[in-house]
Write a protein that holds these residues in place. Sequence first.
Motif, PDB file in Angstrom:
ATOM      1  N   ASN A 571       0.810  -1.212   0.000  1.00  0.00           N
ATOM      2  CA  ASN A 571       0.000   0.000   0.000  1.00  0.00           C
ATOM      3  C   ASN A 571       0.847   1.267   0.000  1.00  0.00           C
ATOM      4  N   THR A 582      -0.150   5.847  11.962  1.00  0.00           N
ATOM      5  CA  THR A 582      -1.292   5.184  12.585  1.00  0.00           C
ATOM      6  C   THR A 582      -0.882   4.667  13.957  1.00  0.00           C
ATOM      7  N   GLN A 606       1.873   2.351   8.789  1.00  0.00           N
ATOM      8  CA  GLN A 606       1.314   0.996   8.780  1.00  0.00           C
ATOM      9  C   GLN A 606       0.894   0.653   7.362  1.00  0.00           C
ATOM     10  N   THR A 607       1.460  -0.418   6.798  1.00  0.00           N
ATOM     11  CA  THR A 607       1.155  -0.724   5.407  1.00  0.00           C
ATOM     12  C   THR A 607       1.039  -2.216   5.173  1.00  0.00           C
ATOM     13  N   TRP A 706      -7.529  -2.800   6.552  1.00  0.00           N
ATOM     14  CA  TRP A 706      -6.837  -1.679   5.917  1.00  0.00           C
ATOM     15  C   TRP A 706      -7.162  -1.683   4.436  1.00  0.00           C
TER      16      TRP A 706
END
Length: 887
Positions: A571, A582, A606-607, A706
């Motif tokens: 992402n 995040t 955050q990915t 997510w």
Amino acid sequence: MELTIGGKGGTAGAGAGGGAGRSVEREERRARRGRRGGLRDGASGPVEVERKERKRTGQIVATGFQDLRYALRGLRRSPGYAVVAVLTLALAIGATTAIYAVLESVVLDPLPYPDAERLVRIANPVPGVGADVEWQLSPAQYLYFGEHARSLEAMGMYRVGGVNLAGPGEVVRGRAAIATASVFRILGARAALGRLFDDRDDSPGGAPVAVLSHGFWQRQFGGDPDVIGRAIEMNGIPIEVIGVMAPGTELPEPGGRFGRLRTDVWIPYQLDPTWLGSHTVSGIARLAPGATLESAQAELDALRPGLMEAYPDIYSARMFERSGLHTVLRSLKDDVVGDVARNLWILLGAVGLVLLIAAANVANLFLVRIEARRHELAVRAALGASRAAIAMHCLAESVVLSVAGCAVALLLGTWGVEWLVAIAPAAIPRLDAIRVDASVFGFALGVSLVIAVVLAGVAVLRQRGSVGVAALAESGRSATVGRERQRVRSALVVGQVALALILIVGAGLLLESFRGLRAVDPGVDPEGVLTMELYLPSGRYDGHAARWQFYRAMLERVRALPGVTAAGVSNDMPFSGGYGCTTQAFADREVYARLDDAGLTTCAGQTPTSPGYFEALGIPLLAGRTFRDDDNSGSGEPVAVVSRAFAERFWPGEDPIGKRVAPGSRSAPFYRVVGVVGDVYASSVEEAPAVAIYYPIVPAPGSGGWGSARYLVVRTELADPASLFPAIRRIVADLDPAIPLANVDEMQTIVDRSMSRQSFTLALLALAAGVALALAAIGLYGVVSYVVTRRTGEIGVRIALGAQARQVERLVVAGSLRLVLAGLVAGTGAALLLTRLLRGMLFGIEPTDPIAYIAAATLLAGVAGFASWLPARRAARVDPMVALRAE
């Protein structure tokens, strides 16, 4: 006898009285004429005065035109001198004009919105997360400030992102702006067809509607006026078109992206009550009449306690204290332009120095020409020409040169603007608005006329006291050049050297800074890596498992392509401005104690990431392992991979392998850290590395979720990575033809683009420094050549008396190097002051770095020495007999 004597006396008395009477009569008649004319004391009437003034003005104009015609004839007789002078001025004025045109459009002109000076950006610096980290506006702030802040007349919020758009043709990747109706009012947007949003469209649960941009309407619908009321699909969801935006309205992007990212479709921002605390939307506002930036800022500061009371689940005193979050207002124009303004002012100053050097060169040429015409000017003076007349003659010639240089400069400046726009990085805003308009033309003409006046003034000062009869006697023969005669030319050379040194030092500092940037490990191995964006429509891929099934099938087929060694999706991608921030939760409570002591938060990038992503980008594995396919099975213990910066922040000095962390809150399932990878950078290596944590594509049950992975990264051994794109596009189309690929790029290009602003500034400053060095060398060469020519007789005598060639060369070069040394001393002092302006543009080097100064001085001295050696070598070959006969 008495009668005779009395008669004589009476006659005499009568004659005297008659003469006096006639004199009185004449005075009275003159006074009457004066009274009739409205003047006294015999002055001329206003008609006569006006006639004389007109005659005087006509004479001045006629004399001026005569001087201009004579100057043109004189320049036609000296075409070499005229061409060199005009081109020198044209190059310098053209470069200055081009930079000024960019500066005017980007920095000086107002933004293209109504009441642009009252528009502000709303942001939230969070020093507890990072020194330069800013969060955007939250919907909660939008609602609260919009209701209570009286200093803000209107507020709007929006966010942008990529979407899949299906219209009458194939599915395309576009850019959507989700905006409140108030954004349209603030920006002064108008509809070309249909209508724009109103406040009803912002209501939660409202109908899905859209407004098309004018460009997208033309490209995808061919300008069809019947588009109103039709439905298009966005990410697989049908939405109704209610309007088409009139051309010219674009969102003001922060950070210098204005005008480069075009919006294709606008949709209303329908507030989600469960998502009010997300700081992910851009906020803009218009100040109320009479309000200032300072008064509005003070009001927002005072409203912070009320924000905590209104939204206690989102904001608390502890949250504000730990994060340092505070809301700031800044001028929208300053926010859009960013630090580009400083860089452009520096570039304008640099080309301004080049302009001064060029003007000094032309001034030296002008002085040489005036020196050669001393006999002519002396004859003029002897025949009664005043100093003012001679000054006007010099001014006429300088005006002709400068205006001709200005005409050529406007042509060069127009080409220069086109070239600058072509090579400028995307980070420079508003480049599409750059024009060579009337104000730019006026700037160029004004600069040219100032140069003309300066040239004429220098010539007049130089000729002071040298146009009389004595000068006429001297002008017919050669004479030794005295100190007074040479002083002006020497001062010009010293100034040229000093100005050139400033530019060379500045370019050297930027070069070392750029080399330092290139030497920083980017955290990835960009060679042979191809990247692209894809987005799965949520209508058909409404679960993480479904998305992973598509990704897995796609990656298996991409990895099977010839030459492909690794592939993955994520992402976020380095140098693309992602990673965000995040909140994370930790099983080890000591982490929170350490963060409290350090004044930091649990925020991190955050990915979601697939297997193969780290290998495809060349991100090194430092400990443990990366992801495997079975990590997305949804069974077994959930795992995560962290970056080195993440491990050092939250577990300093500890082994992160086996630590447990959860996305969001402590109630979510904890993920076990199984690997540590190298650091990457969100936007530029000038920033701190991203504090990143990587989760699997499929989250653990109960941990929320997510977004989809939107970057596909492929590593190949092929010489041309882009040659893989057609095959990858066929693979994706076979799996789902409704998924477009967009923004295909090589990773090396992305890394280079992250340094584009520095490289752009360096290239222009280096070009200015190179031109300055060449002009300074040419100026020194010209002065030394002229001195050698004037001292031919003296040199001939020295050679006749036994002087060797080396001695003559040493004599000439030593004299010129004294000027160079004086210029280096003056330039070093000026550079120490002016290069401090570059501090914000330097990386890993100080503006006072001695190596840069020594290298610049050595280079300039070497070039200047060579430039003075050429005429010295010619002087050493003078035939003494020829020189003495000429004398």
